[in-house]
Design an enzyme around this catalytic site. Structure first.
Site, PDB file in Angstrom:
ATOM      1  N   CYS A   1      -2.388   2.922  -5.901  1.00  0.00           N
ATOM      2  CA  CYS A   1      -2.846   3.359  -4.580  1.00  0.00           C
ATOM      3  C   CYS A   1      -2.146   2.541  -3.484  1.00  0.00           C
ATOM      4  O   CYS A   1      -1.879   1.363  -3.679  1.00  0.00           O
ATOM      5  CB  CYS A   1      -4.352   3.178  -4.460  1.00  0.00           C
TER       6      CYS A   1
ATOM      7  N   CYS B   1      -3.289   8.279  -4.069  1.00  0.00           N
ATOM      8  CA  CYS B   1      -4.498   7.707  -3.481  1.00  0.00           C
ATOM      9  C   CYS B   1      -4.181   6.670  -2.404  1.00  0.00           C
ATOM     10  O   CYS B   1      -3.133   6.034  -2.447  1.00  0.00           O
ATOM     11  CB  CYS B   1      -5.373   7.086  -4.568  1.00  0.00           C
TER      12      CYS B   1
END
Ligand code: C8R
Length: 256
Positions: A81, A162
């Site tokens: 992420c 993400c």
């Protein structure tokens, strides 16, 4: 006679070895396995077999994206992420940067993208072999093995994206967000608003600036983004990206 026999044997061995080595260099399998082994993958041989099943013994213009589902599953990766990097028409500058600085991760920096980057492959109906020549080119037919693979792998990469994600687009062309690209046609639509907060576009400019962040194509991009994902854009000279990549003192967040 004994000496002659030994000499003959050596010549035969050399020829056989030479042929195998030569065959290897235009063979997909050893490249795939070598690259796969650079990653922490438990069973690269298994990954190869699952990969092959997508296109072997098939008409090379009739391989769907879904045919690669089992391979995608076999190489599933955990996303990093806030470090994921997308790109379109900026392949060289992006990878030059991600190779030098570990700030971002492109699909080619994962096992899934790495094993097939830059390669061509296809099968043939009635054959169990993998071919690397005589395969359809990108636009010869839509459902070719290489194109379907990149479509499928890119969808998987975008699906798990993400945090804050980055995309390097090309400011030296009139339409940096080109609807026929994989970034526009597959990735943007697969970003999930419950996982992705921001899409940060880095518009890479050269001496001759053709597009800036007010480019019309970015309106199209925004309309394709799931609601809740924020859009940012910054024009950054290519030289600045290159210099930052080569400067070990520069922190990831301060490149642009
Ligand atoms: N992606 C797409 N294509 C990829 C790729 C990849 O990771 N890796 C390689 N080698 N290729 P482009 P785009 C090959 O127009 O269409 C993902 C393919 O053969 O510059 O928008 C990646 O995650 C294809 O012909 O870019 C990235 O974010 C070109 O390189 C987008 O999709 C890609 O051509 C980039 O795809």
């Amino acid at each position: 006679l004994g000496v002659l026999a030994v000499l003959l044997l050596i010549v035969i061995l050399a020829v056989v070895l030479g042929l195998t080595l030569r065959e290897d260099s235009n063979d997909l399998k050893p490249t795939f396995l070598n690259r796969c082994q650079q990653f922490q993958v438990k069973n690269c041989q298994h990954a190869w077999e699952v990969f092959q099943q997508a296109y072997v013994d098939k008409d090379p213009c009739n391989v769907s994206m879904e045919a690669y589902d089992p391979f995608i599953e076999a190489t599933s990766f955990t996303p990093s992420c806030n470090r994921m990097m997308f790109w379109s028409k900026t392949k060289d500058v992006v990878h030059e940067f991600t190779e030098k600085k570990e700030c971002f991760q492109t699909l080619e920096d994962t096992v899934l993208g790495s094993v097939l980057d830059g390669l061509t492959w296809c099968g043939k109906k009635g054959s169990s072999e993998t071919f690397t020549t005589g395969c359809p080119r990108w636009t010869d037919c839509i459902n070719n093995p290489v194109r379907s693979f990149w479509n499928r792998a890119s969808a998987a990469f975008a699906n798990v994206a993400c945090g804050n994600i980055t995309a390097m687009l090309n400011g030296s062309i009139a339409t940096p967000f080109d609807s026929s690209s994989i970034f526009a046609s597959i990735e943007v639509g697969n970003l999930k608003s419950d996982k992705v907060n921001n899409l940060n576009v880095v518009l890479v400019t050269q001496k001759n600036v053709v597009s800036n962040c007010t480019n019309q194509s970015f309106e199209n991009l925004k309309s394709k983004l799931a609601e809740g994902i924020k859009f940012n854009c910054k024009e950054v000279p290519e030289t600045q990206i290159q210099e930052c990549g080569s400067d070990p003192e520069k922190a990831c967040g301060s490149c642009w």
